[in-house]
Design a protein around this motif. Structure first.
Motif, PDB file in Angstrom:
ATOM      1  N   VAL A 274       0.847  -1.191   0.000  1.00 41.29           N
ATOM      2  CA  VAL A 274       0.000   0.000   0.000  1.00 41.29           C
ATOM      3  C   VAL A 274       0.882   1.241   0.000  1.00 41.29           C
ATOM      4  N   CYS A 275       0.623   2.114  -0.956  1.00 42.18           N
ATOM      5  CA  CYS A 275       1.401   3.339  -1.101  1.00 42.18           C
ATOM      6  C   CYS A 275       0.589   4.507  -0.542  1.00 42.18           C
ATOM      7  N   VAL A 276       1.192   5.244   0.395  1.00 41.46           N
ATOM      8  CA  VAL A 276       0.519   6.391   1.015  1.00 41.46           C
ATOM      9  C   VAL A 276       1.198   7.678   0.556  1.00 41.46           C
ATOM     10  N   GLN A 277       0.394   8.631   0.111  1.00 40.92           N
ATOM     11  CA  GLN A 277       0.938   9.947  -0.222  1.00 40.92           C
ATOM     12  C   GLN A 277       0.166  11.027   0.526  1.00 40.92           C
ATOM     13  N   ALA A 278       0.732  12.225   0.540  1.00 47.34           N
ATOM     14  CA  ALA A 278       0.042  13.359   1.171  1.00 47.34           C
ATOM     15  C   ALA A 278      -0.953  13.937   0.170  1.00 47.34           C
ATOM     16  N   ALA A 279      -2.094  14.402   0.677  1.00 45.88           N
ATOM     17  CA  ALA A 279      -3.100  14.983  -0.220  1.00 45.88           C
ATOM     18  C   ALA A 279      -2.519  16.167  -0.999  1.00 45.88           C
ATOM     19  N   GLY A 280      -1.505  16.832  -0.413  1.00 43.31           N
ATOM     20  CA  GLY A 280      -0.901  17.985  -1.085  1.00 43.31           C
ATOM     21  C   GLY A 280       0.129  17.617  -2.147  1.00 43.31           C
ATOM     22  N   PRO A 283       0.893  12.395  -6.906  1.00 42.72           N
ATOM     23  CA  PRO A 283       0.896  11.957  -8.312  1.00 42.72           C
ATOM     24  C   PRO A 283       0.711  10.458  -8.496  1.00 42.72           C
ATOM     25  N   ILE A 284       1.228   9.665  -7.565  1.00 45.81           N
ATOM     26  CA  ILE A 284       1.115   8.203  -7.750  1.00 45.81           C
ATOM     27  C   ILE A 284      -0.303   7.738  -7.430  1.00 45.81           C
ATOM     28  N   VAL A 285      -0.900   8.318  -6.409  1.00 44.89           N
ATOM     29  CA  VAL A 285      -2.279   7.942  -6.074  1.00 44.89           C
ATOM     30  C   VAL A 285      -3.205   8.291  -7.240  1.00 44.89           C
ATOM     31  N   ARG A 286      -3.019   9.474  -7.813  1.00 41.10           N
ATOM     32  CA  ARG A 286      -3.856   9.865  -8.963  1.00 41.10           C
ATOM     33  C   ARG A 286      -3.693   8.897 -10.127  1.00 41.10           C
ATOM     34  N   ALA A 287      -2.438   8.532 -10.403  1.00 43.03           N
ATOM     35  CA  ALA A 287      -2.194   7.613 -11.518  1.00 43.03           C
ATOM     36  C   ALA A 287      -2.829   6.263 -11.239  1.00 43.03           C
ATOM     37  N   PHE A 288      -2.724   5.806  -9.993  1.00 40.72           N
ATOM     38  CA  PHE A 288      -3.306   4.512  -9.627  1.00 40.72           C
ATOM     39  C   PHE A 288      -4.827   4.549  -9.820  1.00 40.72           C
ATOM     40  N   GLU A 289      -5.441   5.609  -9.324  1.00 44.39           N
ATOM     41  CA  GLU A 289      -6.908   5.696  -9.415  1.00 44.39           C
ATOM     42  C   GLU A 289      -7.385   5.829 -10.856  1.00 44.39           C
ATOM     43  N   LEU A 320       3.662   1.541  -9.339  1.00 39.57           N
ATOM     44  CA  LEU A 320       2.327   1.101  -9.783  1.00 39.57           C
ATOM     45  C   LEU A 320       2.317  -0.404 -10.037  1.00 39.57           C
ATOM     46  N   ASP A 321       3.390  -0.923 -10.632  1.00 38.62           N
ATOM     47  CA  ASP A 321       3.495  -2.387 -10.834  1.00 38.62           C
ATOM     48  C   ASP A 321       3.442  -3.112  -9.490  1.00 38.62           C
ATOM     49  N   ALA A 322       4.198  -2.595  -8.517  1.00 41.22           N
ATOM     50  CA  ALA A 322       4.274  -3.257  -7.200  1.00 41.22           C
ATOM     51  C   ALA A 322       2.892  -3.302  -6.554  1.00 41.22           C
ATOM     52  N   ILE A 323       2.165  -2.193  -6.639  1.00 41.58           N
ATOM     53  CA  ILE A 323       0.832  -2.133  -6.025  1.00 41.58           C
ATOM     54  C   ILE A 323      -0.112  -3.100  -6.747  1.00 41.58           C
ATOM     55  N   ARG A 324      -0.098  -3.031  -8.069  1.00 43.21           N
ATOM     56  CA  ARG A 324      -1.063  -3.828  -8.852  1.00 43.21           C
ATOM     57  C   ARG A 324      -0.755  -5.320  -8.761  1.00 43.21           C
ATOM     58  N   GLN A 325       0.528  -5.642  -8.843  1.00 47.35           N
ATOM     59  CA  GLN A 325       0.880  -7.081  -8.827  1.00 47.35           C
ATOM     60  C   GLN A 325       0.598  -7.737  -7.478  1.00 47.35           C
ATOM     61  N   THR A 326       0.533  -6.938  -6.419  1.00 48.24           N
ATOM     62  CA  THR A 326       0.308  -7.533  -5.094  1.00 48.24           C
ATOM     63  C   THR A 326      -1.126  -7.326  -4.606  1.00 48.24           C
ATOM     64  N   THR A 332      -4.378   8.772  -0.191  1.00 49.56           N
ATOM     65  CA  THR A 332      -3.787   9.992   0.378  1.00 49.56           C
ATOM     66  C   THR A 332      -4.286  10.209   1.796  1.00 49.56           C
ATOM     67  N   VAL A 333      -3.494  10.977   2.548  1.00 54.96           N
ATOM     68  CA  VAL A 333      -3.962  11.478   3.845  1.00 54.96           C
ATOM     69  C   VAL A 333      -3.680  12.979   3.894  1.00 54.96           C
ATOM     70  N   GLU A 334      -4.563  13.698   4.582  1.00 55.50           N
ATOM     71  CA  GLU A 334      -4.379  15.144   4.765  1.00 55.50           C
ATOM     72  C   GLU A 334      -3.291  15.381   5.821  1.00 55.50           C
ATOM     73  N   ASP A 335      -2.677  16.556   5.770  1.00 59.67           N
ATOM     74  CA  ASP A 335      -1.668  16.891   6.778  1.00 59.67           C
ATOM     75  C   ASP A 335      -2.248  16.821   8.200  1.00 59.67           C
TER      76      ASP A 335
END
Ligand SMILES: Cc1ncc(COP(=O)(O)O)c(C=O)c1O
Length: 408
Positions: A274-280, A283-289, A320-326, A332-335
């Motif tokens: 699971v990849c976590v990014q900040a809402a601010g 880019p990876i979360v957007r690409a994944f979605e 993205l490969d790592a997330i999808r393959q597993t 995202t999480v807010e600050d």
């Protein structure tokens, strides 16, 4: 059983992550002709035939216990500061609060320079020194620069470290005291990256930028090796990772695949990554979605400074490969959420996470509430650094703290 005649490293080559083309691993390398990251390959059959899990487990508790799976060929080129083998801490009180019976934190805060960046720097700098590099340069959000300046000093290499002017102050101090040339940029890490590109083209210094040099990911891989070893050579159900450039996720995924190839873990079971990014800066979360490739962002901002990577274009496809393959996910999480999680983890467990690490705790809470985690899932959240490195992210409320010197 190992033999003294076995090589220290079983590195066999480098492969382009985009085309699969092979490259010489015994000279300094950056990107492939296709402009993609080169990844290290090992003779895993030979490792499997000559080393056992028990042999590894009996070695000193540093990341170098996995030396067959690391790129440094000459043990004399290892100048360690005791890096690696950080604790995998059960956090039952926090877990109970979040509705989980098996929550653990892989706590990287005790590493040299106070973050997991020491792993990539220890291995990357040792390999660079072994290959004859005497001067390197890199862009950073702070922690990686501090770590690489430190290990460059250890190996007697010159380092030029370029970081945004608002990177955590302590990382500037660490970099400076380690004797590196520190350059501050009024911009984001992507601007620092451009400055480094110009500098290395002009001077011939080795470009040690994230995923432009092949061995930092090998150091970070050891997080995955350790998690599995510490769970008795079992994989957890889920690993939650705070993602900026993506090296950590890529390294952990690589570790798991190598362990499967060695037969040291079940070939059919992967943890969901699971990849976590900040809402601010997401880019990876957007690409994944969107089911698309990573697109660069501008004007990003978050208190979790290590996650403020607006254009993780090299690492993006591999993450993205790592997330999808597993069968994992990205969120995202807010600050405010990660700062609350920082306080919660510290007050319930005595574990002061860095903001990036706290983001994984906030993400675990969201995943549990959203039904993505079940109560008994074994969940490992990565705390990638020491909260002490970020004294400015929390405002102390004067109404609570200052009482005119009177103890109530
Ligand atoms: C404390 C911390 N956590 C996480 C990250 C993100 O790391 P990665 O490049 O592995 O995605 C960084 C990067 O600077 C960091 O400093």
């Amino acid at each position: 059983v190992t033999s003294d005649r076995e090589p220290f490293s079983h590195l066999t080559g480098l492969t382009c992550s985009a085309t699969g083309r092979s490259y010489d691993c015994d000279r300094p390398q950056n990107l492939s002709e296709a402009g993609a990251t080169l990844l290290a390959e090992y003779d895993l059959d030979r490792v499997s035939a000559t080393v056992t899990r028990e042999v590894v487990a009996a070695r000193a508790p540093t990341l170098w216990r996995y030396h067959e799976l690391l790129p440094v060929r000459d043990p004399l080129c290892v100048r360690d500061l005791g890096e690696g083998f950080t604790p995998l801490v059960p956090v039952p009180t926090l877990g109970a609060r979040l509705g989980l019976t098996n929550l653990l934190v892989k706590d990287e805060s005790g590493l040299p320079t106070g973050s997991f960046k020491a792993r990539g720097a220890a291995v990357g700098a040792a390999r660079a020194a072994e290959l004859g590099v005497t001067e390197l340069a890199m862009p950073t959000n702070g922690n990686a620069g501090a770590a690489w300046a430190t290990y460059a000093a250890r190996h007697g290499m010159r380092a030029t470290i370029v970081m945004p002017v608002d990177a955590p102050r302590v990382t500037r101090v660490e970099t400076h005291l380690a004797g590196a040339d520190l350059v501050l940029i009024d911009g984001l890490i992507s601007d620092a990256g451009r400055a480094v590109g110009e500098y290395v083209a002009r001077t011939g210094a080795f470009d040690a930028s994230t995923l432009k040099e092949p061995y930092r990911v090998e150091g970070k891989k050891t997080m995955g090796l350790e998690i599995v070893e510490q769970l008795g050579w079992q994989v957890p159900d889920v690993i939650v990772y705070p993602t900026g450039g993506g090296v950590g996720v890529i390294g952990i995924h690589k570790a798991l695949r190598e362990l499967q190839a060695l037969g040291w873990i079940d070939a059919d079971r992967m943890p969901r990554l699971v990849c976590v990014q900040a809402a601010g800066c997401d880019p990876i979360v957007r690409a994944f979605e969107a089911g698309q490739d990573v697109v660069a962002q501008t004007d990003t901002s978050t208190v979790a400074f290590g996650l403020n990577v607006p254009a993780p274009l090299l690492g993006g496809p591999l993450v993205l490969d790592a997330i999808r393959q597993t069968g994992g996910t990205a969120l995202t999480v807010e600050d405010e959420e990660l700062l609350s999680a920082m306080a919660l983890c510290s007050s319930l467990e005595g574990l002061l996470c860095c903001p990036e690490g706290a983001a994984t705790i906030a993400a675990v809470q969201k995943l549990r509430e959203g039904g993505h985690l079940s109560e008994t899932d074994v969940v490992v959240a990565l705390n990638t650094g020491a909260g002490n490195k970020y004294p400015d992210v929390v405002d102390l409320d004067p109404a609570v703290i200052a009482r005119d010197g009177l103890v109530p």
